[in-house]
Design an enzyme around this catalytic site. Structure first.
Site, mmCIF file in Angstrom:
data_model
loop_
_atom_site.group_PDB
_atom_site.id
_atom_site.type_symbol
_atom_site.label_atom_id
_atom_site.label_comp_id
_atom_site.label_asym_id
_atom_site.label_seq_id
_atom_site.Cartn_x
_atom_site.Cartn_y
_atom_site.Cartn_z
ATOM 1 N N HIS A 129 0.857 -1.192 0.000
ATOM 2 C CA HIS A 129 0.000 0.000 0.000
ATOM 3 C C HIS A 129 0.889 1.236 0.000
ATOM 4 C CE1 HIS A 129 -2.853 2.976 1.661
ATOM 5 N NE2 HIS A 129 -3.822 2.164 1.308
ATOM 6 N N ASP A 206 3.443 -4.152 7.908
ATOM 7 C CA ASP A 206 2.192 -3.409 7.783
ATOM 8 C C ASP A 206 1.063 -4.392 8.020
ATOM 9 O OD1 ASP A 206 -0.111 -2.141 7.004
ATOM 10 O OD2 ASP A 206 0.568 -1.632 4.977
ATOM 11 N N GLN A 209 -4.251 -4.914 7.175
ATOM 12 C CA GLN A 209 -5.189 -5.962 6.769
ATOM 13 C C GLN A 209 -4.965 -7.236 7.585
ATOM 14 O OE1 GLN A 209 -7.704 -5.589 4.644
ATOM 15 N NE2 GLN A 209 -7.126 -3.527 4.019
ATOM 16 N N LYS A 232 -10.321 -0.459 10.288
ATOM 17 C CA LYS A 232 -10.519 -1.737 9.599
ATOM 18 C C LYS A 232 -10.842 -2.861 10.584
ATOM 19 C CE LYS A 232 -7.099 -0.382 6.117
ATOM 20 N NZ LYS A 232 -7.984 0.141 5.075
ATOM 21 N N CYS A 370 -4.749 2.446 -3.801
ATOM 22 C CA CYS A 370 -3.505 2.950 -3.204
ATOM 23 C C CYS A 370 -2.348 1.972 -3.398
ATOM 24 C CB CYS A 370 -3.690 3.256 -1.722
ATOM 25 S SG CYS A 370 -4.794 4.637 -1.397
#
Length: 412
Positions: A129, A206, A209, A232, A370
């Site tokens: 991302h 990261d 998600q 999220k 993104c």
């Protein structure tokens, strides 16, 4: 369902009933919300917690001696403890509040940037991302760092051999997503961490998600830093988390200056607080942190493996039905991927497709998501994404495919 009780069987319809927004209609049809990879909806438990905090006990946190300040500080720090339990962190002090996953990654990049030398290398992947690309580009532009790219295979999996070949004695950071927000690929992050550490590099994951769908255990993963975002995870916007090992956080200088992050301030000298407060300058996102704590307490009541299996059933059901749609190309079918279905439809622009599907009450995402380097890797200028969450049902999956078929008939 009693507070604190673990749910051993998973009933998506019962879960769906806990989300007020999912009872509404869009364009005269029941809402089918499949934009979860962008932002998830909020359960009543989170909404009620935020309302109670604003109505019954709100004040600024820390240093206050009155009742409201003490109550709010306790709730705020209890949320930090909840995040630590959710991630299986060793200590609550390893949890830094940020305004989102983006700021968490920028915090690390800004800190490392103070010691980056020209020629130092940062490895990212083609599936990242922009939030895990642009902060490192800033170090390339300002410090002369070298950005190196680990490739993605045709099925959407990460080429680990190629990544290993990029590691050199000059590698300072390996920054990799736990789960791709476009491909749904779940990366073997513990293995990547071992590779990076063996080369003497720091590793940032990261988890924006992955924290939702992959049930992370930061001790097992072993990364120096793990970033996530609250919205999220069924929590509020404006709140995120940076988890770091004690040593990895201690090595970073302050990210911003202001109140709370200091020990002492005089006219000619300042000393800084220890992590995590060193990185939490000014009045923090108090209500948002409390709301995220409520969201994680709610989420941890479910069997995460059962949730993942449910989401996978939805993906498999929709994917199977899409075989009847001519001209459709799915991006990313790596083994073990999460329930994110990104695709292109020949002859139809993703934005047009999403708008027509909205007429049938189906909310999907369209564009580059993104992830421009990834779009370039697969040779697309835009794509449509349906991302499933624990409150989605087989009826949602069918409504999605039905709307897609009708939209294709409209354009073709």
């Amino acid at each position: 369902m009693a507070d604190g009780a673990t749910v051993n069987t998973f009933d998506p319809h019962a879960v769906r009933a806990q989300f007020p927004i999912l009872s509404r209609q869009v364009n005269g049809r029941p809402l089918v919300y499949l934009d979860n990879a962008a932002s998830a909806q909020k359960p009543r438990a989170v909404i009620d917690t935020l309302t109670a905090a604003m109505q019954g006990s709100y004040a600024n946190v820390h240093r206050g001696l009155h009742t409201l300040a003490n109550e709010t500080t306790e709730a705020y720090e209890a949320a930090r403890e909840t995040v630590a339990r959710f991630l299986n962190a060793e200590r609550a002090d390893d949890i830094v509040w940020t305004k989102g996953g983006t700021e968490a990654i920028n915090l690390v990049a800004a800190g490392i940037g103070q010691t980056i030398q020209p020629g130092d290398e940062i490895i990212v992947t083609e599936m990242e991302h922009h939030s895990n690309i642009v902060p490192w580009h800033l170090l390339r532009e300002r410090k002369g760092a070298v950005l190196k790219w680990a490739p993605v295979r045709d099925d959407g999996s990460l080429d680990l051999e190629a990544l290993a070949g990029l590691l050199t004695p000059r590698t300072r950071v390996v920054a990799v997503s736990h789960m791709s927000n476009v491909l749904g690929t779940i990366n073997p992050v513990a293995e990547i961490v071992r590779m990076g550490h063996a080369a003497g590099a720091r590793v940032l994951i990261d988890g924006c998600q992955g924290a939702v769908h992959a049930a992370p255990d930061v001790r097992a993963i072993g990364a120096d830093w793990y970033a996530l975002t609250g919205h999220k995870l069924f929590g509020p916007t404006g709140i995120g988390v940076l988890h770091g090992t004690a040593e990895a956080l201690e090595m970073l200088p302050p990210y911003q200056g202001g109140g709370e992050m200091i020990e002492t301030v005089t006219k000619d000298r300042v000393t800084y607080a220890k992590p995590p407060h060193r990185f939490e300058a000014g009045t923090p996102p108090i209500l948002e942190a409390i709301g995220l704590g409520a969201a994680l307490e709610w989420l941890m009541r479910f069997d995460r493996e059962a949730v993942a299996a449910h989401e996978r059933r939805l993906y498999d059901h929709a994917r199977g039905r899409l075989a009847e749609v001519n001209g459709l190309r799915v991006l990313g079918e790596a083994p073990g991927k999460g329930a994110i279905l990104t695709f292109t439809l020949e002859g139809v622009h993703a934005h047009d497709l999403a708008q027509v599907m909205d007429r049938y009450g189906v909310a999907v995402r369209a564009g580059l998501h993104c992830c421009e380097p990834l779009a370039q890797r697969f040779g697309v200028t835009s794509s449509t994404r349906a991302s499933f969450a624990l409150y989605n049902t087989l009826e949602d999956a069918d409504a999605f495919v039905d709307a897609l078929v009708k939209a294709r008939e409209f354009f073709i």
